[in-house]
Design a protein around this motif. Structure first.
Motif, PDB file in Angstrom:
ATOM      1  N   CYS A  87     -54.236 -71.969  12.553  1.00  0.00           N
ATOM      2  CA  CYS A  87     -53.963 -73.415  12.428  1.00  0.00           C
ATOM      3  C   CYS A  87     -55.166 -74.130  11.805  1.00  0.00           C
ATOM      4  CB  CYS A  87     -53.653 -74.042  13.789  1.00  0.00           C
ATOM      5  SG  CYS A  87     -52.006 -73.704  14.400  1.00  0.00           S
ATOM      6  N   HIS A  88     -56.371 -73.747  12.228  1.00  0.00           N
ATOM      7  CA  HIS A  88     -57.566 -74.362  11.641  1.00  0.00           C
ATOM      8  C   HIS A  88     -57.654 -74.043  10.153  1.00  0.00           C
ATOM      9  CE1 HIS A  88     -59.309 -76.239  15.064  1.00  0.00           C
ATOM     10  NE2 HIS A  88     -59.410 -75.117  15.771  1.00  0.00           N
ATOM     11  N   GLU A  89     -57.297 -72.803   9.828  1.00  0.00           N
ATOM     12  CA  GLU A  89     -57.415 -72.369   8.432  1.00  0.00           C
ATOM     13  C   GLU A  89     -56.396 -73.081   7.528  1.00  0.00           C
ATOM     14  OE1 GLU A  89     -59.261 -69.382   7.388  1.00  0.00           O
ATOM     15  OE2 GLU A  89     -58.486 -69.364   5.322  1.00  0.00           O
ATOM     16  N   TYR A  90     -55.122 -73.124   7.964  1.00  0.00           N
ATOM     17  CA  TYR A  90     -54.062 -73.609   7.060  1.00  0.00           C
ATOM     18  C   TYR A  90     -53.581 -75.039   7.348  1.00  0.00           C
ATOM     19  CZ  TYR A  90     -53.792 -68.658   5.832  1.00  0.00           C
ATOM     20  OH  TYR A  90     -54.091 -67.385   5.441  1.00  0.00           O
ATOM     21  N   LYS A  91     -53.906 -75.572   8.522  1.00  0.00           N
ATOM     22  CA  LYS A  91     -53.570 -76.960   8.889  1.00  0.00           C
ATOM     23  C   LYS A  91     -52.084 -77.314   8.731  1.00  0.00           C
ATOM     24  CE  LYS A  91     -58.122 -78.988   8.309  1.00  0.00           C
ATOM     25  NZ  LYS A  91     -58.798 -77.729   8.570  1.00  0.00           N
ATOM     26  N   PRO A  92     -51.237 -76.745   9.580  1.00  0.00           N
ATOM     27  CA  PRO A  92     -49.823 -77.126   9.514  1.00  0.00           C
ATOM     28  C   PRO A  92     -49.603 -78.535  10.062  1.00  0.00           C
ATOM     29  CG  PRO A  92     -50.199 -75.651  11.350  1.00  0.00           C
ATOM     30  CD  PRO A  92     -51.508 -75.760  10.623  1.00  0.00           C
ATOM     31  N   GLU A  93     -48.577 -79.192   9.537  1.00  0.00           N
ATOM     32  CA  GLU A  93     -48.210 -80.544   9.989  1.00  0.00           C
ATOM     33  C   GLU A  93     -47.514 -80.467  11.354  1.00  0.00           C
ATOM     34  OE1 GLU A  93     -48.045 -83.707   8.294  1.00  0.00           O
ATOM     35  OE2 GLU A  93     -46.957 -84.508   9.995  1.00  0.00           O
ATOM     36  N   LEU A  94     -46.707 -79.438  11.495  1.00  0.00           N
ATOM     37  CA  LEU A  94     -45.868 -79.318  12.692  1.00  0.00           C
ATOM     38  C   LEU A  94     -45.728 -77.837  13.043  1.00  0.00           C
ATOM     39  CD1 LEU A  94     -43.628 -80.524  14.589  1.00  0.00           C
ATOM     40  CD2 LEU A  94     -42.071 -80.372  12.652  1.00  0.00           C
ATOM     41  N   VAL A  95     -45.864 -77.517  14.337  1.00  0.00           N
ATOM     42  CA  VAL A  95     -45.659 -76.122  14.781  1.00  0.00           C
ATOM     43  C   VAL A  95     -44.599 -76.140  15.872  1.00  0.00           C
ATOM     44  CG1 VAL A  95     -46.741 -74.023  15.693  1.00  0.00           C
ATOM     45  CG2 VAL A  95     -48.122 -75.644  14.386  1.00  0.00           C
ATOM     46  N   ILE A  96     -43.528 -75.361  15.686  1.00  0.00           N
ATOM     47  CA  ILE A  96     -42.499 -75.306  16.727  1.00  0.00           C
ATOM     48  C   ILE A  96     -42.346 -73.889  17.281  1.00  0.00           C
ATOM     49  CG2 ILE A  96     -41.144 -77.380  16.354  1.00  0.00           C
ATOM     50  CD1 ILE A  96     -39.403 -76.064  14.416  1.00  0.00           C
ATOM     51  N   TYR A  97     -42.131 -73.838  18.574  1.00  0.00           N
ATOM     52  CA  TYR A  97     -42.020 -72.569  19.298  1.00  0.00           C
ATOM     53  C   TYR A  97     -40.714 -72.602  20.088  1.00  0.00           C
ATOM     54  CZ  TYR A  97     -47.180 -73.303  19.333  1.00  0.00           C
ATOM     55  OH  TYR A  97     -48.478 -73.590  19.009  1.00  0.00           O
ATOM     56  N   GLY A  98     -40.128 -71.448  20.340  1.00  0.00           N
ATOM     57  CA  GLY A  98     -38.999 -71.372  21.261  1.00  0.00           C
ATOM     58  C   GLY A  98     -39.516 -71.611  22.677  1.00  0.00           C
ATOM     59  N   ALA A  99     -38.716 -72.315  23.484  1.00  0.00           N
ATOM     60  CA  ALA A  99     -39.147 -72.536  24.879  1.00  0.00           C
ATOM     61  C   ALA A  99     -38.784 -71.303  25.717  1.00  0.00           C
ATOM     62  CB  ALA A  99     -38.494 -73.799  25.430  1.00  0.00           C
ATOM     63  N   THR A 100     -39.305 -70.162  25.283  1.00  0.00           N
ATOM     64  CA  THR A 100     -39.118 -68.909  26.020  1.00  0.00           C
ATOM     65  C   THR A 100     -40.309 -68.765  26.968  1.00  0.00           C
ATOM     66  OG1 THR A 100     -40.410 -67.727  24.394  1.00  0.00           O
ATOM     67  CG2 THR A 100     -38.042 -67.853  23.979  1.00  0.00           C
ATOM     68  N   HIS A 101     -40.341 -67.688  27.739  1.00  0.00           N
ATOM     69  CA  HIS A 101     -41.507 -67.497  28.626  1.00  0.00           C
ATOM     70  C   HIS A 101     -42.790 -67.450  27.793  1.00  0.00           C
ATOM     71  CE1 HIS A 101     -39.046 -66.982  32.078  1.00  0.00           C
ATOM     72  NE2 HIS A 101     -38.355 -66.012  31.523  1.00  0.00           N
ATOM     73  N   ILE A 102     -42.717 -66.759  26.658  1.00  0.00           N
ATOM     74  CA  ILE A 102     -43.915 -66.629  25.820  1.00  0.00           C
ATOM     75  C   ILE A 102     -44.245 -67.962  25.145  1.00  0.00           C
ATOM     76  CG2 ILE A 102     -44.751 -65.573  23.660  1.00  0.00           C
ATOM     77  CD1 ILE A 102     -43.601 -62.922  24.630  1.00  0.00           C
ATOM     78  N   GLY A 103     -43.242 -68.622  24.564  1.00  0.00           N
ATOM     79  CA  GLY A 103     -43.484 -69.912  23.892  1.00  0.00           C
ATOM     80  C   GLY A 103     -44.049 -70.943  24.848  1.00  0.00           C
ATOM     81  N   ARG A 104     -43.522 -70.947  26.086  1.00  0.00           N
ATOM     82  CA  ARG A 104     -43.997 -71.929  27.067  1.00  0.00           C
ATOM     83  C   ARG A 104     -45.417 -71.627  27.528  1.00  0.00           C
ATOM     84  NH1 ARG A 104     -38.963 -73.724  30.801  1.00  0.00           N
ATOM     85  NH2 ARG A 104     -37.385 -73.475  29.229  1.00  0.00           N
TER      86      ARG A 104
END
Ligand code: FAD
Length: 369
Positions: free
Chosen positions: A105-122
């Motif tokens: 994220c520091h390297e590429y600077k995305p505007e928005l990051v979305i994750y699934g609300a799975t056990h891992i995403g949460r």
């Protein structure tokens, strides 16, 4: 150790110009993409194109030997895949995944990051958000790029024409909607002034794009800086649950039973029904709380969100918290002996009757069909 976050004053200038593109954490397990990753690529594509024509939707793949998954990401709409591979990333660990995703994220600077609300995403999303000093809205059911300003919410007397707001204005952010107060109201949240904006999104809520076989996009290989000393837990063994594995999120047909079954043996009939129609057994929370079936079968706000082609609700009243997890199913069939049960308000087909009479008849008809 936690780092104290300095509160920024409202007037402080924040340069957001470097932040671009929409990222989806394309969660995989054992070299197989989770369904929610494909749903989020679909949603991310929609959001990216609303931001601007040159905003890209990027799938971020983290693991070891998972390059083959890039084609599936492209086929479902990803324009770029950011591939982060290392033997230390083979199994999910909070430390390792957080570190490499924060670095990327520091390297590429995305505007928005979305994750699934799975056990891992949460688990992952809040840690990444904290390390990036940014906001996170958990468990979203809707995302809108239509820019909103926090001023609109801070002062109810201010009327703003949101269509004139600039997405690059730091006082703005995307609208993230999530259920609150036990699903009784929908909260709209924005995280202005910080980037990337981050959300976890419930599985089964967003639409996948139609698959385009052979679609191609860009591939960016990001070499992670990760060492064993970065990981503070050691995975000794992975033991699959001895319990029956339920895959409600991927099921095309779900037969769910509720308190109307009367007792736990009612699930034998539901199981027979599900086997007959090629479905998976689901349940309401009342049946889980009564100890009739394991929580892994629970559909709803505090269970799993599902979107099958057909959802059979048998002896389920249709409480708002149950509806929150199944009302986007393609076809809902409700079987309930109370004609006023709220489930009939969302049902495409309703059968008023005793489930112990109706279900055996459906099974019989299915045999004859
Ligand atoms: P009931 O509401 O008791 O309904 C039983 C239905 O069966 C009735 O409509 C009745 O007419 C019918 N019936 C009875 N006998 C028969 C028969 N022989 N044949 C046909 N019909 C019959 N609930 C969930 O399901 N999932 C969740 O994730 C969830 N999360 C929650 C989170 C919070 C914070 C809260 C407060 C509640 C949550 N709930 C959840 C609980 C929810 O509010 C309801 O209590 C629950 O969904 C009710 O389950 P039910 O429909 O099986 O039971």
């Amino acid at each position: 150790p936690f780092k104290a976050i300095e509160k920024t004053g409202d007037d402080e200038a924040v340069d957001l110009s470097a932040y671009k593109n929409v990222w989806v954490f394309a969660e995989q397990r054992n070299g197989k993409l989770m369904n929610v990753a494909l749903e989020l690529i679909g949603e991310g594509y929609r959001l990216a194109k609303e931001i601007s024509a040159d905003t890209k939707i990027c799938a971020v793949l983290i693991g070891d030997n998972i390059g083959h998954l890039a084609d599936e990401c492209y086929a479902y709409g990803a324009e770029e895949v950011i591939l982060i591979e290392d033997p230390l990333l083979k199994n999910y660990t909070t430390d390792a995944y957080t570190k490499v995703l924060v670095d990327a994220c520091h390297e590429y600077k995305p505007e928005l990051v979305i994750y699934g609300a799975t056990h891992i995403g949460r688990d992952l999303a809040p840690r990444v958000a904290a390390r990036m000093n940014t906001g996170l809205t958990a468990d979203c059911t809707r995302l809108d790029i239509k820019v909103s300003s926090y001023i609109e919410y801070a002062d109810k007397n201010t009327t703003l024409d949101t269509s004139t707001l600039d997405p690059k204005d730091p006082s703005t952010g995307i609208k993230q909607t999530r259920p609150a107060f036990g699903g009784n109201l929908m909260a709209t949240i924005i995280c202005p002034k910080t980037r990337p904006q981050m959300s976890t999104v419930r599985p089964g809520v967003m639409q996948k794009r139609d698959k385009v076989e052979g679609a191609k996009g860009e591939l960016t290989v990001y070499k992670p800086q990760i060492a064993e000393s970065d990981i503070h837990v050691k995975i000794v063994d992975i033991v699959k649950s001895a319990k029956e594995l339920v895959s409600l999120t991927d099921a095309e047909i779900i037969c769910s039973g509720g308190r109307g079954l009367g007792d736990p043996s009612g699930f034998e009939l539901i199981k027979k029904f599900a086997d007959k129609v090629g479905g998976v057994v689901g349940s309401s929370r009342a049946a889980v709380d009564a100890g009739w079936i394991d929580h892994s079968h629970q559909v709803g706000q505090t269970g799993t969100t599902v979107k099958p082609k057909i959802y059979f609700a048998c002896g389920i009243s249709g409480a708002i918290q149950h509806l929150a997890g199944m009302q986007t199913s393609d076809i809902i069939v409700a079987i309930n002996k109370d004609p006023d049960a709220p489930i009939f308000e969302v049902a495409d087909f309703g059968i008023v009757g005793d489930l112990y009479k109706v279900i055996p008849q459906i099974i019989e008809e299915w045999d004859n069909a």
